[in-house]
Design a protein around this motif. Structure first.
Motif, PDB file in Angstrom:
ATOM      1  N   ARG A   1      40.097   8.575 -38.369  1.00 48.10           N
ATOM      2  CA  ARG A   1      40.484   9.816 -37.719  1.00 48.10           C
ATOM      3  C   ARG A   1      41.890   9.692 -37.130  1.00 48.10           C
ATOM      4  O   ARG A   1      42.579  10.693 -36.966  1.00 48.10           O
ATOM      5  N   ARG A   2      42.283   8.493 -36.794  1.00 46.77           N
ATOM      6  CA  ARG A   2      43.639   8.271 -36.276  1.00 46.77           C
ATOM      7  C   ARG A   2      44.528   7.888 -37.455  1.00 46.77           C
ATOM      8  O   ARG A   2      44.789   6.721 -37.732  1.00 46.77           O
ATOM      9  N   VAL A   3      44.987   8.920 -38.169  1.00 41.85           N
ATOM     10  CA  VAL A   3      45.776   8.729 -39.389  1.00 41.85           C
ATOM     11  C   VAL A   3      47.191   9.248 -39.141  1.00 41.85           C
ATOM     12  O   VAL A   3      47.384  10.389 -38.705  1.00 41.85           O
ATOM     13  N   ALA A   4      48.179   8.424 -39.413  1.00 37.69           N
ATOM     14  CA  ALA A   4      49.583   8.807 -39.226  1.00 37.69           C
ATOM     15  C   ALA A   4      50.243   9.051 -40.577  1.00 37.69           C
ATOM     16  O   ALA A   4      49.759   8.592 -41.620  1.00 37.69           O
ATOM     17  N   TYR A   5      51.353   9.785 -40.558  1.00 36.25           N
ATOM     18  CA  TYR A   5      52.127  10.066 -41.774  1.00 36.25           C
ATOM     19  C   TYR A   5      53.569   9.624 -41.582  1.00 36.25           C
ATOM     20  O   TYR A   5      54.244  10.043 -40.630  1.00 36.25           O
ATOM     21  N   LEU A   6      54.070   8.768 -42.488  1.00 35.31           N
ATOM     22  CA  LEU A   6      55.475   8.352 -42.507  1.00 35.31           C
ATOM     23  C   LEU A   6      56.097   8.888 -43.785  1.00 35.31           C
ATOM     24  O   LEU A   6      55.781   8.418 -44.883  1.00 35.31           O
ATOM     25  N   GLY A   7      56.971   9.892 -43.655  1.00 32.12           N
ATOM     26  CA  GLY A   7      57.509  10.557 -44.838  1.00 32.12           C
ATOM     27  C   GLY A   7      58.984  10.339 -45.058  1.00 32.12           C
ATOM     28  O   GLY A   7      59.617   9.458 -44.468  1.00 32.12           O
ATOM     29  N   GLY A   8      59.539  11.176 -45.941  1.00 37.23           N
ATOM     30  CA  GLY A   8      60.952  11.126 -46.285  1.00 37.23           C
ATOM     31  C   GLY A   8      61.736  12.165 -45.504  1.00 37.23           C
ATOM     32  O   GLY A   8      61.324  12.583 -44.412  1.00 37.23           O
ATOM     33  N   PRO A   9      62.874  12.611 -46.041  1.00 33.80           N
ATOM     34  CA  PRO A   9      63.703  13.598 -45.335  1.00 33.80           C
ATOM     35  C   PRO A   9      62.911  14.852 -44.987  1.00 33.80           C
ATOM     36  O   PRO A   9      62.158  15.373 -45.804  1.00 33.80           O
ATOM     37  N   ALA A  10      63.103  15.338 -43.788  1.00 35.95           N
ATOM     38  CA  ALA A  10      62.320  16.481 -43.315  1.00 35.95           C
ATOM     39  C   ALA A  10      62.548  17.724 -44.167  1.00 35.95           C
ATOM     40  O   ALA A  10      61.653  18.562 -44.307  1.00 35.95           O
ATOM     41  N   THR A  11      63.753  17.855 -44.754  1.00 33.34           N
ATOM     42  CA  THR A  11      64.066  19.056 -45.533  1.00 33.34           C
ATOM     43  C   THR A  11      63.654  18.945 -46.991  1.00 33.34           C
ATOM     44  O   THR A  11      63.713  19.938 -47.724  1.00 33.34           O
ATOM     45  N   ALA A  12      63.257  17.763 -47.457  1.00 28.87           N
ATOM     46  CA  ALA A  12      62.903  17.583 -48.863  1.00 28.87           C
ATOM     47  C   ALA A  12      61.626  18.353 -49.184  1.00 28.87           C
ATOM     48  O   ALA A  12      60.615  18.213 -48.498  1.00 28.87           O
ATOM     49  N   ALA A  13      61.678  19.131 -50.261  1.00 30.22           N
ATOM     50  CA  ALA A  13      60.516  19.948 -50.624  1.00 30.22           C
ATOM     51  C   ALA A  13      59.295  19.084 -50.902  1.00 30.22           C
ATOM     52  O   ALA A  13      58.179  19.432 -50.504  1.00 30.22           O
ATOM     53  N   CYS A  14      59.486  17.946 -51.582  1.00 34.50           N
ATOM     54  CA  CYS A  14      58.339  17.085 -51.895  1.00 34.50           C
ATOM     55  C   CYS A  14      57.731  16.505 -50.627  1.00 34.50           C
ATOM     56  O   CYS A  14      56.507  16.389 -50.504  1.00 34.50           O
TER      57      CYS A  14
ATOM     58  N   GLU B   1      47.810   5.227 -28.433  1.00 35.74           N
ATOM     59  CA  GLU B   1      46.666   5.185 -29.346  1.00 35.74           C
ATOM     60  C   GLU B   1      47.198   4.865 -30.734  1.00 35.74           C
ATOM     61  O   GLU B   1      47.724   5.748 -31.420  1.00 35.74           O
ATOM     62  N   THR B   2      47.061   3.632 -31.147  1.00 37.98           N
ATOM     63  CA  THR B   2      47.612   3.217 -32.435  1.00 37.98           C
ATOM     64  C   THR B   2      46.742   3.748 -33.580  1.00 37.98           C
ATOM     65  O   THR B   2      45.520   3.847 -33.456  1.00 37.98           O
ATOM     66  N   PRO B   3      47.359   4.112 -34.696  1.00 36.19           N
ATOM     67  CA  PRO B   3      46.581   4.612 -35.835  1.00 36.19           C
ATOM     68  C   PRO B   3      45.763   3.493 -36.483  1.00 36.19           C
ATOM     69  O   PRO B   3      46.140   2.320 -36.437  1.00 36.19           O
ATOM     70  N   THR B   4      44.669   3.880 -37.089  1.00 35.92           N
ATOM     71  CA  THR B   4      43.887   2.925 -37.879  1.00 35.92           C
ATOM     72  C   THR B   4      44.235   3.045 -39.355  1.00 35.92           C
ATOM     73  O   THR B   4      43.781   2.230 -40.165  1.00 35.92           O
ATOM     74  N   ALA B   5      45.032   4.063 -39.696  1.00 37.59           N
ATOM     75  CA  ALA B   5      45.444   4.246 -41.085  1.00 37.59           C
ATOM     76  C   ALA B   5      46.798   4.937 -41.118  1.00 37.59           C
ATOM     77  O   ALA B   5      47.128   5.733 -40.226  1.00 37.59           O
ATOM     78  N   VAL B   6      47.588   4.628 -42.150  1.00 42.44           N
ATOM     79  CA  VAL B   6      48.902   5.244 -42.334  1.00 42.44           C
ATOM     80  C   VAL B   6      49.016   5.740 -43.772  1.00 42.44           C
ATOM     81  O   VAL B   6      48.764   4.982 -44.718  1.00 42.44           O
ATOM     82  N   PHE B   7      49.392   6.998 -43.926  1.00 44.05           N
ATOM     83  CA  PHE B   7      49.736   7.552 -45.230  1.00 44.05           C
ATOM     84  C   PHE B   7      51.254   7.586 -45.305  1.00 44.05           C
ATOM     85  O   PHE B   7      51.906   8.276 -44.525  1.00 44.05           O
ATOM     86  N   ALA B   8      51.814   6.806 -46.229  1.00 50.13           N
ATOM     87  CA  ALA B   8      53.264   6.730 -46.390  1.00 50.13           C
ATOM     88  C   ALA B   8      53.699   7.625 -47.545  1.00 50.13           C
ATOM     89  O   ALA B   8      53.022   7.706 -48.572  1.00 50.13           O
ATOM     90  N   GLY B   9      54.846   8.279 -47.381  1.00 50.05           N
ATOM     91  CA  GLY B   9      55.315   9.239 -48.367  1.00 50.05           C
ATOM     92  C   GLY B   9      55.801   8.651 -49.658  1.00 50.05           C
ATOM     93  O   GLY B   9      56.046   9.388 -50.620  1.00 50.05           O
ATOM     94  N   CYS B  10      55.950   7.319 -49.745  1.00 50.58           N
ATOM     95  CA  CYS B  10      56.297   6.666 -51.007  1.00 50.58           C
ATOM     96  C   CYS B  10      55.859   5.205 -50.920  1.00 50.58           C
ATOM     97  O   CYS B  10      55.574   4.683 -49.841  1.00 50.58           O
TER      98      CYS B  10
END
Length: 355
Positions: A180-193, A239-248
């Motif tokens: 439930r504590r899932v974080a997202y690390l993505g790319g440029p904020a303006t990138a459509a993808c 509150e540290t995440p237990t999972a991370v979804f990375a954008g690449c």
């Protein structure tokens, strides 16, 4: 046709510069055996006349297609290039790979591509300005973009993948494992993808009733170092995440390193999901659960679409999306029974009282 509307020729430019047509041709093709002053004069006249190379005649060789990046090549780029080269070989077309360096002068950049015999340009993860798109149009050079960082208002043909569905599948996989504590690390904020993957992540979290805690969404540049620094920042949260979804995948590998430096075990203490399914995902330790983006197919589709546009054909759609697929490997596991401890923060004055 009025003289002011006629297409300028090499002879027109040569006469104005007082040089031979061969010299103008050398400047167009980037040859080094031209004096700097002469080169500067010819380039300014090409700009003034808005010169573009004549269109390809029927029956002539297909020429070359340029695949252009605006940053150093990486595992993602290699997959795109592989697909483009394979498609080019099937169609008997040469594929040239380059890194953009002079697109600030849009007119000269576009004319240089046309003068070098390019039949079309494929720009990958690039930021295209309206001026650049217009310059390519004047040069009659078709443009296809792959995963653009932005899209000008002009109607631009693009190739991508189902980024929203991929972000949704990645996050749902983690939620199914109990996270439930899932974080997202993505790319440029303006990138459509990036926006599409982030929206998929948020949709999955909202559907599951899992809150996106403050600091759990971070943007960067789809680079390994962003995963290292972003992961380290996540592990400092209350509150540290237990999972991370990375954008690449590269960012995901950076998260693995940040976890290792923190003493966290993947997947025992932390689950990590990437995006792309490049070769490094399979070589990671542990092998990376990731969303497969059909990068080679995207490169091939871009080449075939660009050549259709160069031949004057119409395309069915100005945006093509290829399907993504979740690939489960060893970097994800059920949420740990005892979540990783939050960082210990010193209490001001405590040490002095105890002494």
């Amino acid at each position: 046709m009025p003289a002011s509307r006629r297409r300028a020729t090499l002879a027109t430019v040569a006469a104005s510069a007082g040089v031979s047509v061969a010299t103008v041709s050398k400047v167009l093709n980037g040859r080094s055996d031209v004096a700097p002053a002469t080169r500067s004069l010819v380039q300014s006249l090409l700009e003034q006349y808005d010169y573009v190379a004549p269109p390809q005649r029927r029956g002539e060789p297909a020429g070359t297609v340029e695949v252009e990046f605006d940053t150093d090549l990486n595992s993602y780029s290699t997959e795109i290039v592989q697909g483009a080269v394979e498609a080019g070989a099937e169609l008997d077309v040469a594929v040239v790979v380059s890194i953009r360096s002079n697109a600030d002068r849009a007119g000269a950049w576009a004319r240089g591509l046309a003068g070098a015999g390019r039949r079309a340009l494929i720009a990958v993860t690039s930021e295209m300005t309206t001026r650049q798109v217009a310059a390519l149009s004047r040069a009659r050079l078709p443009l296809v973009v792959i995963d653009p960082l932005n899209l000008p208002r002009n109607r631009v043909t693009s190739v991508g993948s189902t980024n929203f569905a991929g972000g949704l599948a990645a996050t749902q996989h983690l939620i199914t494992l109990g996270h439930r504590r899932v974080a997202y690390l993505g790319g440029p904020a303006t990138a459509a993808c990036n926006q599409a993957r982030l929206h998929g992540y948020r949709a999955a979290m909202e559907t599951a009733g899992a809150p996106v805690l403050p600091g759990y969404v971070r943007t960067g540049h789809f680079l390994y170092y962003d995963g290292v620094t972003g992961g380290a920042a996540l592990f400092e949260l209350p509150e540290t995440p237990t999972a991370v979804f990375a954008g690449c995948d590269e960012t995901a590998l950076g998260v693995l390193e940040a976890a290792r430096a923190r003493g966290l075990r993947v997947p025992d203490d932390l689950s990590v999901v990437g995006f792309d399914d490049t070769q490094i995902a399979r070589m990671a330790s542990p092998p990376l659960t990731t969303v497969r983006q059909p990068l080679r197919e995207m490169g091939g589709v871009a080449v075939r679409t660009a050549l259709r546009l160069a031949a004057g054909e119409r395309v069915d759609s100005h945006h093509v999306e290829l399907a993504t697929e979740l690939v489960v490997r060893g970097s994800t596991a059920p949420v740990p029974a005892v979540p990783p401890a939050s960082p210990v923060r010193p209490v001001p004055g405590r040490a002095a009282e105890e002494s």
